[in-house]
Design a protein around this motif. Structure first.
Motif, PDB file in Angstrom:
ATOM      1  N   GLU A  73       4.045   5.148  -5.536  1.00 21.73           N
ATOM      2  CA  GLU A  73       4.005   5.058  -6.999  1.00 21.73           C
ATOM      3  C   GLU A  73       2.959   6.015  -7.562  1.00 21.73           C
ATOM      4  O   GLU A  73       3.173   6.665  -8.592  1.00 21.73           O
ATOM      5  CB  GLU A  73       3.677   3.618  -7.407  1.00 21.73           C
ATOM      6  N   ALA A  74       1.807   6.090  -6.889  1.00 22.07           N
ATOM      7  CA  ALA A  74       0.779   7.014  -7.354  1.00 22.07           C
ATOM      8  C   ALA A  74       1.272   8.465  -7.274  1.00 22.07           C
ATOM      9  O   ALA A  74       1.043   9.268  -8.199  1.00 22.07           O
ATOM     10  CB  ALA A  74      -0.487   6.839  -6.527  1.00 22.07           C
ATOM     11  N   LYS A  75       1.957   8.766  -6.171  1.00 23.61           N
ATOM     12  CA  LYS A  75       2.507  10.122  -6.046  1.00 23.61           C
ATOM     13  C   LYS A  75       3.549  10.384  -7.127  1.00 23.61           C
ATOM     14  O   LYS A  75       3.581  11.465  -7.721  1.00 23.61           O
ATOM     15  CB  LYS A  75       3.123  10.294  -4.658  1.00 23.61           C
ATOM     16  N   ARG A  76       4.372   9.343  -7.385  1.00 23.72           N
ATOM     17  CA  ARG A  76       5.391   9.519  -8.426  1.00 23.72           C
ATOM     18  C   ARG A  76       4.749   9.721  -9.793  1.00 23.72           C
ATOM     19  O   ARG A  76       5.166  10.584 -10.586  1.00 23.72           O
ATOM     20  CB  ARG A  76       6.296   8.294  -8.454  1.00 23.72           C
ATOM     21  N   LYS A  77       3.695   8.910 -10.066  1.00 28.35           N
ATOM     22  CA  LYS A  77       3.003   9.068 -11.346  1.00 28.35           C
ATOM     23  C   LYS A  77       2.349  10.447 -11.437  1.00 28.35           C
ATOM     24  O   LYS A  77       2.356  11.073 -12.514  1.00 28.35           O
ATOM     25  CB  LYS A  77       1.942   7.979 -11.497  1.00 28.35           C
ATOM     26  N   SER A 106       0.834  -1.204   0.000  1.00 29.40           N
ATOM     27  CA  SER A 106       0.000   0.000   0.000  1.00 29.40           C
ATOM     28  C   SER A 106       0.869   1.254   0.000  1.00 29.40           C
ATOM     29  O   SER A 106       0.611   2.203  -0.758  1.00 29.40           O
ATOM     30  CB  SER A 106      -0.932  -0.017   1.219  1.00 29.40           C
ATOM     31  N   ASP A 107       1.910   1.216   0.843  1.00 29.79           N
ATOM     32  CA  ASP A 107       2.813   2.371   0.865  1.00 29.79           C
ATOM     33  C   ASP A 107       3.508   2.544  -0.474  1.00 29.79           C
ATOM     34  O   ASP A 107       3.646   3.669  -0.989  1.00 29.79           O
ATOM     35  CB  ASP A 107       3.848   2.202   1.982  1.00 29.79           C
ATOM     36  N   ALA A 119       4.958  12.793 -12.151  1.00 30.23           N
ATOM     37  CA  ALA A 119       5.377  12.638 -13.543  1.00 30.23           C
ATOM     38  C   ALA A 119       4.347  13.251 -14.491  1.00 30.23           C
ATOM     39  O   ALA A 119       4.712  13.890 -15.490  1.00 30.23           O
ATOM     40  CB  ALA A 119       5.579  11.155 -13.860  1.00 30.23           C
ATOM     41  N   LEU A 120       3.045  13.041 -14.171  1.00 26.01           N
ATOM     42  CA  LEU A 120       2.006  13.633 -15.011  1.00 26.01           C
ATOM     43  C   LEU A 120       2.071  15.161 -14.970  1.00 26.01           C
ATOM     44  O   LEU A 120       1.930  15.829 -16.012  1.00 26.01           O
ATOM     45  CB  LEU A 120       0.628  13.151 -14.547  1.00 26.01           C
ATOM     46  N   GLN A 121       2.291  15.684 -13.779  1.00 28.82           N
ATOM     47  CA  GLN A 121       2.407  17.137 -13.674  1.00 28.82           C
ATOM     48  C   GLN A 121       3.616  17.650 -14.448  1.00 28.82           C
ATOM     49  O   GLN A 121       3.528  18.656 -15.160  1.00 28.82           O
ATOM     50  CB  GLN A 121       2.498  17.534 -12.200  1.00 28.82           C
ATOM     51  N   GLU A 122       4.738  16.906 -14.308  1.00 32.43           N
ATOM     52  CA  GLU A 122       5.925  17.317 -15.061  1.00 32.43           C
ATOM     53  C   GLU A 122       5.688  17.212 -16.562  1.00 32.43           C
ATOM     54  O   GLU A 122       6.103  18.091 -17.327  1.00 32.43           O
ATOM     55  CB  GLU A 122       7.109  16.445 -14.655  1.00 32.43           C
ATOM     56  N   GLU A 123       5.009  16.104 -16.959  1.00 25.94           N
ATOM     57  CA  GLU A 123       4.712  15.952 -18.380  1.00 25.94           C
ATOM     58  C   GLU A 123       3.772  17.056 -18.852  1.00 25.94           C
ATOM     59  O   GLU A 123       3.931  17.599 -19.959  1.00 25.94           O
ATOM     60  CB  GLU A 123       4.072  14.576 -18.610  1.00 25.94           C
ATOM     61  N   LYS A 124       2.811  17.374 -18.011  1.00 25.12           N
ATOM     62  CA  LYS A 124       1.889  18.450 -18.380  1.00 25.12           C
ATOM     63  C   LYS A 124       2.617  19.781 -18.502  1.00 25.12           C
ATOM     64  O   LYS A 124       2.406  20.541 -19.465  1.00 25.12           O
ATOM     65  CB  LYS A 124       0.784  18.541 -17.329  1.00 25.12           C
ATOM     66  N   LEU A 125       3.506  20.027 -17.537  1.00 24.77           N
ATOM     67  CA  LEU A 125       4.298  21.260 -17.612  1.00 24.77           C
ATOM     68  C   LEU A 125       5.189  21.264 -18.851  1.00 24.77           C
ATOM     69  O   LEU A 125       5.336  22.297 -19.522  1.00 24.77           O
ATOM     70  CB  LEU A 125       5.145  21.403 -16.350  1.00 24.77           C
TER      71      LEU A 125
END
Length: 649
Positions: free
Chosen positions: A234-238, A228-229, A241-247
């Motif tokens: 992983e969800a936080k990393r994704k 779970s942790d 990553a999505l925010q970075e990709e969006k930026l």
């Protein structure tokens, strides 16, 4: 001193009455008994007569001395020895000890007087004088009394012996019962101990099992917590990553907009310059027209025609460029609908390749890891249900992964699937067909890109054929490259290699068409297979290339087509047998003999009634590893089935 043994030197029987051979009486007791007997006999009212049957034959002292038998008292050696042992006296040797004899010369004895057992009497008789009636009765009563006493004694002894034996038997039986009871108790105790020990062992085992179960539960809880942790991380990393990709995309978009604005500014400046130059040219032309106005009126009378040489030259150049294309189009054999579909799919594939090229040039990220994962998963495809489900699930996850552009994963998936089936293997082709249908049901863009790769790899998947023409092609090598031959070491590959690859492509294409999964829509199913077969027979000529493509298609898709279209498919086969097969035979080419035999064997032996190998996926072995729960949950979001409830046939 031991007991004294008295022996009567007289007959053992008197008138049939036996005398006890061993009276246990003392001399005084004997006299007392005789007196009591005589008294009782005298008191009797009916005395028993005593008749003398034989003369006593009492002789003189000399004869008595020789014939009379005396009453002898003897003592045995054993009694003397026992008496000597008790008193410690000296042991006397000898068989008998002489005692004083009592003679009964005047008594009448029976015929047994001369018995061998009798011992000669010596001395004078002191027992009795003459035998009278009282004496006979006394002897008889004495004998009877002795018999009765002895009989009673014997009965008592027998009774005692019987009781003793009975008590002995009872004791033995009781002892045996005690022993048996002891053995039974021992066995029961042993069984009870065994049961008790077993219960203790079971209780200990249950206790240890409970402890182990508790440890396992704790470890599972810890593992779930860790997962779970990890999932949260992983969800936080994704998300990051999505925010970075969006930026990044916004940055790229802003840069592109800046470039567009710069280009528009440049374009506006160029247009302004062009307008200024045009205005200057117009002014100059107006001035020149004013200067030559007078000369125009003079030249008008000459009547000149405009020069069309430039127009003719342009038309000739355009005609030379289009002539080659027209000749190539004339060599193509295919239906118009098939060519239109092919053009659309190849256009999509071309646009995808251009998009991927621009992404790789504009982005610094390396997507080779995703490409390797896709290639690895496709190489691991086997003809097992769990394997197909697992690989399809993992491929869907990669295709929908936001960290990897879908255009790159689509192109990689299509190329790897087609290249995976270049070697002839029906099981691999069938398994890949299942994976393609499962993946395409969740990512629909896959199907058109994959079919474009099919058309690029082999023109006979369109279906389409190109006829060789010297006018259309510069050389035979150019023709071979056009229809799909590969160049190896600067040379065109052999016909056998090309036909082997062609057969593999057609088998994979046919496997895709005939794949049917309950609850999953096949976007390129039997309907498209029927259309391919009709287009093939309507437009393509009969030669070695088309024959190999046809038999490869029928061997894998014929069974499913017959199940759906029944008599219509039989009519198609009749058309192939009557027209296509005869056209092949008419070419009289030895290279066609093998493929002609295969087509003829397939139709005549009705092989379309037999299910092709690998069409039904095998159940996994017992030792196979189950798909992880996370994969089931991930794949379950794409399919509305519980625990992958597909039934493959």
């Amino acid at each position: 001193m031991g007991a004294i043994k008295l022996e009567l030197r007289c007959p053992q029987k008197v008138d049939g009455i036996a005398i006890d051979p061993e009276p246990d009486w003392s001399f005084d007791a004997l006299l007392s008994e005789l007196n009591s007997l005589e008294t009782r006999l005298n008191a009797s009212s009916k005395p028993v007569p005593f008749t003398k049957t034989k003369s006593r034959e009492i002789s003189t002292g000399k004869s008595v001395e020789s014939n009379a038998r005396a009453f002898v008292i003897r003592v045995s050696d054993d009694e003397l020895e026992n008496d000597n042992e008790r008193k410690g006296e000296e042991v006397h040797n000898g068989s008998l000890v002489a005692v004083k004899r009592f003679t009964c010369d005047a008594l009448y004895l029976s015929e047994s007087d001369d018995s061998d057992d009798d011992v000669a009497l010596g001395g004078e008789s002191y027992l009795m004088d003459e035998v009278g009636l009282a004496d006979g009765a006394l002897v008889e009563l004495t004998h009877q009394h002795q018999l009765g006493v002895k009989e009673e004694i014997r009965n008592l002894i027998s009774t005692l012996e019987t009781q003793l034996i009975s008590e002995n038997d009872q004791s033995t039986s009781a002892l045996a019962q005690v022993e048996k009871y002891r053995d039974v108790r021992r066995e029961m105790d042993r069984k009870i101990d065994t049961v008790y020990q077993r219960k203790i062992a079971e209780a200990l085992d249950n206790h240890l099992t409970a402890i182990q179960r508790d440890h396992e539960l704790k470890s599972q809880i810890e593992e779930r917590k860790i997962r779970s942790d990890a999932a949260y991380e992983e969800a936080k990393r994704k998300e990051r990553a999505l925010q970075e990709e969006k930026l990044r995309q916004e940055k790229v978009k802003a840069e592109a907009e800046a470039k567009l604005r710069a280009e528009e500014a440049k374009r506006a400046a160029l247009e302004a310059e062009k307008r200024a130059a045009k205005e200057a040219a117009e002014r100059e032309a107006a001035e020149n027209s004013k200067r030559i106005t007078a000369g125009v009126s003079q030249d008008g009378a000459c009547g000149r025609q405009p020069d069309d040489s430039s127009v003719i030259a342009g038309a000739q150049s355009r005609g030379s460029r289009s002539d080659g294309t027209k000749k190539l189009q004339s060599a193509v054999r295919a239906t118009e609908s098939a060519l239109n579909v092919e053009q659309k799919r190849l256009q999509k594939l071309k646009e995808l390749d251009e998009e991927n090229q621009s992404l790789k040039l504009s982005s610094n990220e390396d997507f080779s890891g995703y490409e390797k994962d896709i290639s690895r998963l496709i190489r691991q495809i086997r003809g097992l249900k769990d394997n197909v489900r697992t690989k399809a699930s993992e491929l869907v996850k990669i295709l929908n992964n936001p960290l990897c552009p879908q255009s790159i994963s689509l192109a990689t998936f299509s190329k790897k699937v087609v290249s995976r089936c270049e070697t002839p293997d029906d099981n691999v082709a069938m398994s890949c067909g299942y994976v393609i249908v499962l993946v395409a049901s969740q990512v629909p863009q896959v199907m058109d890109i994959l079919l474009g790769e099919f058309h690029r790899a082999s023109i006979y998947t369109v279906p389409k054929h190109i006829v060789y023409s010297e006018a259309a092609f510069e050389s035979e090598e150019a023709y071979y490259k056009t229809i799909g031959y590969r160049e190896e070491d600067g040379k065109i590959e052999s016909l056998e290699n090309y036909l082997s690859r062609l057969k593999s492509y057609m088998r994979l294409y046919a496997a895709l068409i005939q794949t049917e999964i309950p609850g999953v829509q096949n976007a390129h199913g039997l309907k498209e297979g029927w259309a391919w077969l009709a287009r093939f027979l309507n437009a393509l000529p009969a030669n070695i290339y088309t024959a190999v493509a046809l038999i490869a298609f029928l061997q894998l898709a014929g069974f499913a087509l017959f199940k759906k279209y029944k008599s219509q498919f039989r009519k198609i086969l009749d058309n192939i047998y009557d027209n296509f097969l005869n056209a092949l035979k008419a070419r009289e080419d030895s290279k066609l003999n093998l493929v002609i035999a295969e087509i003829q064997y397939y139709i005549e032996d009705k092989k379309f009634l037999e299910e092709p190998e690998g069409r039904t996926l095998q159940a996994p072995p017992l030792s196979s590893t189950l798909v992880p729960e996370a994969d089931y949950q991930e794949y379950g979001r794409y399919h509305q089935y519980q625990e992958y409830g597909y039934q493959y046939h």
